[in-house]
Design an enzyme around this catalytic site. Structure first.
Site, PDB file in Angstrom:
ATOM      1  N   ASP A  24      46.199  40.654  44.126  1.00 42.93           N
ATOM      2  CA  ASP A  24      44.960  39.941  43.814  1.00 42.93           C
ATOM      3  C   ASP A  24      44.068  39.883  45.055  1.00 42.93           C
ATOM      4  OD1 ASP A  24      46.764  38.246  45.127  1.00 42.93           O
ATOM      5  OD2 ASP A  24      46.040  36.431  44.120  1.00 42.93           O
TER       6      ASP A  24
ATOM      7  N   HIS B 245      51.268  36.979  55.019  1.00 42.08           N
ATOM      8  CA  HIS B 245      52.187  36.789  53.901  1.00 42.08           C
ATOM      9  C   HIS B 245      52.530  38.104  53.196  1.00 42.08           C
ATOM     10  CE1 HIS B 245      51.710  32.433  54.089  1.00 42.08           C
ATOM     11  NE2 HIS B 245      50.399  32.577  54.010  1.00 42.08           N
TER      12      HIS B 245
END
Length: 316
Positions: free
Chosen positions: A9, A241
């Protein structure tokens, strides 16, 4: 070669992981599937196409889910304070990208690609798990055909980042995450236990940009507001991340882990919490019984991970 479908995303840290997957010599990036999360799926898909164009990535892009798998869940506001209003740190991005999308929805793209490459595809999912859960619901047998699933999400022995107990990707669609964690395929969970202690400084990224080509310079530009956001947690840097999940594809030895059945809390004040029942621990009968044992990463060699990211992105 590792055949990878990247479910994403974009997203600033998603962009760094995408460039890593594109440039690593042992990875064959065979598809990019988009999902809502850091922005609407229209925006994340536009961003994926933009990065595909700018970085000359041959992999097809398939547009995915725009709502949670449990339709009754109300959507929260997009985290624009983290990724900017446009999902890419508010750098200038055209409103539309003149590149074709794969005609299939993301979950169907996943099913078809896995069935065409049995036992070979590795799913690297760094957003909400909605596309993967939809693929499983439509064709449960793919769980036996996927090589493995590597997800960025969850937290086990550290606090969450959107609530005291929940990480953003899991919290965004807990029901989908529980479907993915409990399916009979191999899952490696790269969560906040390792990603929150793996940080790249502004100067480290800036030096990469100075040495690298236009792709790395673009990555540096779109990361600046993300670094500004992280000033509450990181001294002039950012948590990488999603790149940690990308690194796990080629260097799992840089991580330590435990194994056990994983469940996701769906509802209540602990909505989105990920809980592992470690293998070998005895408890009374409960909701973890007869669920597959998955890998939960609990440690990381952050310095070596950052070096591998740097070396890969600078391959040009």
């Amino acid at each position: 070669m590792h055949k990878v479908i990247y479910d994403t995303d974009p997203g600033v840290d998603d962009a760094m992981a995408l460039l890593f997957l594109h440039r690593h010599p042992e990875i064959d990036l065979i598809g990019i599937t988009t999902v809502f999360g850091n922005a609407s799926v229209e925006t994340t898909t536009r961003n994926a196409l933009f990065l595909k164009r700018e970085w000359n990535i041959p992999a097809p892009v398939a547009k995915g889910a725009s709502v949670t798998i449990e339709a009754s869940r109300a959507e929260r506001e997009w985290p624009s304070m983290v990724h900017g209003d446009n999902g890419l740190g508010d750098i200038e991005v055209p409103a539309a990208i003149d590149l074709p999308l794969d005609p299939r929805p993301a979950h169907r793209f996943i099913i078809d690609t896995v069935r065409a490459n049995p036992g070979e595809v590795r799913l690297v999912a760094v957003g909400r798990m909605t596309n993967l859960a939809m693929a499983l619901k439509e064709d449960p047998e793919i769980a036996t055909l996927v090589k493995d699933v590597i997800i960025m999400g969850g937290n086990f022995y550290v606090p969450g980042n959107v609530s005291p107990v929940a990480e953003a990707n899991i919290h965004g669609d807990p029901e989908a995450a529980d479907i993915v964690m409990t399916a009979p395929w191999k899952v490696a969970v790269i969560g906040l236990d390792v990603t929150s202690i793996t940080t790249m400084s502004r100067s480290y990224l800036g030096q990469m940009a100075a040495e690298g080509d236009g792709a790395v310079k673009l990555l540096d530009a779109l990361s600046q507001s993300y670094i500004d956001f992280y000033k509450h947690a990181v001294e002039d840097g950012m948590m990488v991340h999603d790149s940690c999940a990308a690194v796990y594809v080629v260097a799992p030895e840089l991580f330590s882990s435990i194994s056990g059945a994983v469940r996701v809390v769906c509802g209540g004040i602990a909505d989105g919490q990920t809980i592992v029942k470690p293998d070998g621990r005895r408890f009374p009968p409960g909701d973890w019984d007869d669920r597959p044992s998955q890998i939960v990463t609990t440690g990381i060699d952050s310095e070596k991970v950052l070096k591998l990211i740097r070396d890969t992105l600078l391959r040009g």
